[in-house]
Design a protein around this motif. Structure first.
Motif, PDB file in Angstrom:
ATOM      1  N   ASN A   1      -4.241  -4.772   1.879  1.00 50.16           N
ATOM      2  CA  ASN A   1      -4.354  -6.360   2.023  1.00 50.16           C
ATOM      3  C   ASN A   1      -6.536  -5.573   0.652  1.00 50.16           C
ATOM      4  N   ILE A   2      -6.394  -4.753   1.674  1.00 49.29           N
ATOM      5  CA  ILE A   2      -7.693  -4.185   0.561  1.00 49.29           C
ATOM      6  C   ILE A   2      -7.666  -3.547  -0.755  1.00 49.29           C
ATOM      7  N   VAL A   3      -6.458  -3.259  -0.512  1.00 55.05           N
ATOM      8  CA  VAL A   3      -6.115  -2.537  -1.858  1.00 55.05           C
ATOM      9  C   VAL A   3      -6.018  -3.689  -2.918  1.00 55.05           C
ATOM     10  N   ALA A   4      -5.023  -5.017  -2.513  1.00 50.28           N
ATOM     11  CA  ALA A   4      -4.275  -5.509  -3.381  1.00 50.28           C
ATOM     12  C   ALA A   4      -5.735  -6.881  -3.358  1.00 50.28           C
ATOM     13  N   ASN A   5      -7.317  -6.256  -2.678  1.00 46.34           N
ATOM     14  CA  ASN A   5      -8.339  -7.190  -2.891  1.00 46.34           C
ATOM     15  C   ASN A   5      -9.324  -6.590  -4.561  1.00 46.34           C
ATOM     16  N   ILE A   6      -8.661  -5.155  -4.497  1.00 47.94           N
ATOM     17  CA  ILE A   6      -9.595  -4.143  -5.602  1.00 47.94           C
ATOM     18  C   ILE A   6      -9.092  -4.158  -6.927  1.00 47.94           C
ATOM     19  N   THR A   7      -7.579  -4.336  -6.763  1.00 45.45           N
ATOM     20  CA  THR A   7      -6.267  -3.534  -7.730  1.00 45.45           C
ATOM     21  C   THR A   7      -5.681  -5.062  -8.303  1.00 45.45           C
ATOM     22  N   GLU A   8      -5.916  -5.607  -9.658  1.00 47.54           N
ATOM     23  CA  GLU A   8      -5.449  -6.429  -9.601  1.00 47.54           C
ATOM     24  C   GLU A   8      -3.906  -6.126 -10.134  1.00 47.54           C
ATOM     25  N   SER A   9      -3.592  -4.721 -10.236  1.00 47.77           N
ATOM     26  CA  SER A   9      -2.350  -5.168 -10.349  1.00 47.77           C
ATOM     27  C   SER A   9      -1.322  -5.128  -8.906  1.00 47.77           C
ATOM     28  N   ALA A  10      -2.471  -4.961  -8.489  1.00 46.12           N
ATOM     29  CA  ALA A  10      -1.484  -5.112  -6.379  1.00 46.12           C
ATOM     30  C   ALA A  10      -1.942  -5.987  -6.130  1.00 46.12           C
ATOM     31  N   LYS A  11      -1.860  -6.927  -6.387  1.00 48.17           N
ATOM     32  CA  LYS A  11      -2.864  -8.076  -5.943  1.00 48.17           C
ATOM     33  C   LYS A  11      -1.047  -8.844  -5.226  1.00 48.17           C
ATOM     34  N   ASP A  12      -0.436  -8.949  -5.933  1.00 45.85           N
ATOM     35  CA  ASP A  12       0.383  -9.075  -5.043  1.00 45.85           C
ATOM     36  C   ASP A  12       0.764  -8.296  -3.697  1.00 45.85           C
ATOM     37  N   LEU A  13       1.014  -7.529  -3.256  1.00 46.27           N
ATOM     38  CA  LEU A  13       0.869  -6.945  -1.941  1.00 46.27           C
ATOM     39  C   LEU A  13       0.075  -7.386  -0.837  1.00 46.27           C
ATOM     40  N   LYS A  14      -0.636  -8.549  -0.796  1.00 43.47           N
ATOM     41  CA  LYS A  14      -0.746  -9.860   0.090  1.00 43.47           C
ATOM     42  C   LYS A  14       0.117 -10.442   0.311  1.00 43.47           C
ATOM     43  N   TYR A  15       0.873 -10.566  -0.476  1.00 39.40           N
ATOM     44  CA  TYR A  15       2.046 -11.707   0.660  1.00 39.40           C
ATOM     45  C   TYR A  15       2.836 -10.541   1.821  1.00 39.40           C
ATOM     46  N   ILE A  16       2.439  -9.462   1.675  1.00 39.06           N
ATOM     47  CA  ILE A  16       3.453  -8.733   2.776  1.00 39.06           C
ATOM     48  C   ILE A  16       2.267  -7.890   3.807  1.00 39.06           C
ATOM     49  N   THR A  17       1.350  -8.986   3.826  1.00 40.77           N
ATOM     50  CA  THR A  17      -0.154  -8.476   5.095  1.00 40.77           C
ATOM     51  C   THR A  17       0.016  -9.601   5.611  1.00 40.77           C
TER      52      THR A  17
ATOM     53  N   VAL B   1       1.681   3.889  16.967  1.00 42.95           N
ATOM     54  CA  VAL B   1       2.493   3.827  15.567  1.00 42.95           C
ATOM     55  C   VAL B   1       1.916   2.687  15.725  1.00 42.95           C
ATOM     56  N   GLY B   2       1.503   1.283  17.059  1.00 41.92           N
ATOM     57  CA  GLY B   2       1.492  -0.155  17.275  1.00 41.92           C
ATOM     58  C   GLY B   2      -0.123  -0.277  15.578  1.00 41.92           C
ATOM     59  N   ILE B   3      -1.282   0.925  16.559  1.00 48.42           N
ATOM     60  CA  ILE B   3      -2.351   0.999  15.603  1.00 48.42           C
ATOM     61  C   ILE B   3      -2.592   1.675  14.217  1.00 48.42           C
ATOM     62  N   GLY B   4      -1.131   2.281  14.105  1.00 50.89           N
ATOM     63  CA  GLY B   4      -1.352   3.045  12.909  1.00 50.89           C
ATOM     64  C   GLY B   4      -0.868   1.201  11.860  1.00 50.89           C
ATOM     65  N   LEU B   5      -0.368   1.032  12.563  1.00 55.70           N
ATOM     66  CA  LEU B   5       0.694  -0.396  11.549  1.00 55.70           C
ATOM     67  C   LEU B   5      -0.450  -1.340  11.245  1.00 55.70           C
ATOM     68  N   ALA B   6      -1.532  -2.146  12.199  1.00 50.69           N
ATOM     69  CA  ALA B   6      -2.374  -2.885  12.316  1.00 50.69           C
ATOM     70  C   ALA B   6      -3.153  -1.785  10.786  1.00 50.69           C
ATOM     71  N   THR B   7      -3.668  -0.957  11.198  1.00 48.15           N
ATOM     72  CA  THR B   7      -4.942  -0.296  10.041  1.00 48.15           C
ATOM     73  C   THR B   7      -3.991   0.088   8.804  1.00 48.15           C
ATOM     74  N   THR B   8      -2.575  -0.036   8.378  1.00 51.26           N
ATOM     75  CA  THR B   8      -1.987  -0.233   7.180  1.00 51.26           C
ATOM     76  C   THR B   8      -1.939  -0.871   6.546  1.00 51.26           C
ATOM     77  N   MET B   9      -1.750  -2.107   7.143  1.00 49.45           N
ATOM     78  CA  MET B   9      -1.470  -3.321   6.858  1.00 49.45           C
ATOM     79  C   MET B   9      -3.303  -4.372   5.788  1.00 49.45           C
ATOM     80  N   TYR B  10      -4.425  -3.588   7.270  1.00 46.15           N
ATOM     81  CA  TYR B  10      -5.569  -3.985   6.581  1.00 46.15           C
ATOM     82  C   TYR B  10      -5.875  -3.395   5.422  1.00 46.15           C
ATOM     83  N   PHE B  11      -5.259  -2.137   5.296  1.00 45.42           N
ATOM     84  CA  PHE B  11      -6.209  -1.429   3.783  1.00 45.42           C
ATOM     85  C   PHE B  11      -4.890  -1.678   3.407  1.00 45.42           C
TER      86      PHE B  11
END
Length: 261
Positions: free
Chosen positions: A200-216, A188-198
């Motif tokens: 941020n990647i989604v927020a970087n490559i998708t303009e419509s999802a850039k606000d996701l940076k605030y929850i990671t 669960v812990g590693i899964g949460l850390a991995t999810t948070m990392y990805f």
């Protein structure tokens, strides 16, 4: 204080392994830089034209041909991912392991309150995270000195501070989850850390999802932003630290009232 020392004694091998592993790979990356420096301009041009992949790691805003640009992409990512996994594992196992290992009845038979138990375990987590980050930072600086490059203290300092705070946030959130589980929650812990990392990647490559940076927490540890601003987005840091505080408060509330098996 006795419980803190006990936790540190139990965790020192894990701390040593994670510190040496992360530090080793950071040092290797730094030592590789002089050999690759002559080719960095071509590599930088190649990365700059790779579209979404370039944006995902902020390489469109970094000069990969400089040590600090190289460090922000390669070395910082090693510290970011490795440190995040370690912090998540520390947090998720802290309270759950007493029931998993059937040591809760022994611990709770001592003249120590549940509040003291939670406090001691959180302090032990903080100490281990601090030790890991201080040692990795010193190893990193030593490796830069070895290759005779200028040390950009502010930029490197803020990069390491950013990932230290990432680890605190993830440890705090996982600490809260730990109070609810009764078995190993490492996945669960590693899964949460991995999810948070990805996220941020989604927020970087998708303009419509850039606000996701605030929850990671990885959102405020973006190497390109840290280097460009020579600092952190403290509003984003504060929001994520709030998540960590909520996790810690939840850990106190749940652990102090739960039935221990």
């Amino acid at each position: 204080m006795t419980l803190i020392k006990h936790e540190l004694r139990q965790g020192w091998k894990s701390l040593a392994i994670w510190t040496l592993s992360i530090g080793f790979f950071v040092v290797i990356c730094v030592l590789m830089y002089p050999e690759m420096e002559s080719e960095m301009e071509e590599v930088s041009e190649m990365f700059s034209s790779m579209g979404a992949f370039t944006a995902a790691f902020g390489m469109d805003r970094l000069n990969f041909g400089t040590l600090i640009g190289f460090y922000a992409v390669e070395c910082a990512n090693i510290l970011g991912i490795g440190g995040a996994f370690y912090a998540a594992i520390l947090g998720i196992t802290a309270l759950a392991k007493e029931e998993k290992d059937h040591t809760a009845e022994f611990l709770l038979s001592h003249p120590i309150s549940r509040t003291q138990i939670v406090t001691s375990k959180w302090i032990a987590i903080l100490i281990q995270i601090v030790v890991l980050n201080v040692l990795v930072f010193l190893m990193s600086i030593a490796s830069i000195v070895c290759i005779d490059e200028k040390i950009m203290w502010e930029e490197i300092g803020y990069l390491h501070l950013a990932y230290f705070l990432v680890q605190i946030v993830l440890a705090g959130i996982c600490f809260g989850i730990s109070a609810f589980i009764r078995s190993s929650g490492i996945g669960v812990g590693i899964g949460l850390a991995t999810t948070m990392y990805f996220i941020n990647i989604v927020a970087n490559i998708t303009e419509s999802a850039k606000d996701l940076k605030y929850i990671t927490p990885f959102g405020f540890a973006e190497g390109a932003d840290v280097i460009a601003n020579v600092g952190l987005d403290w509003k984003m840091v504060a929001l994520n630290m709030l998540f960590a505080i909520i996790g810690i408060v939840v850990a106190y509330y749940e652990y102090c009232k739960k039935d221990i098996r």
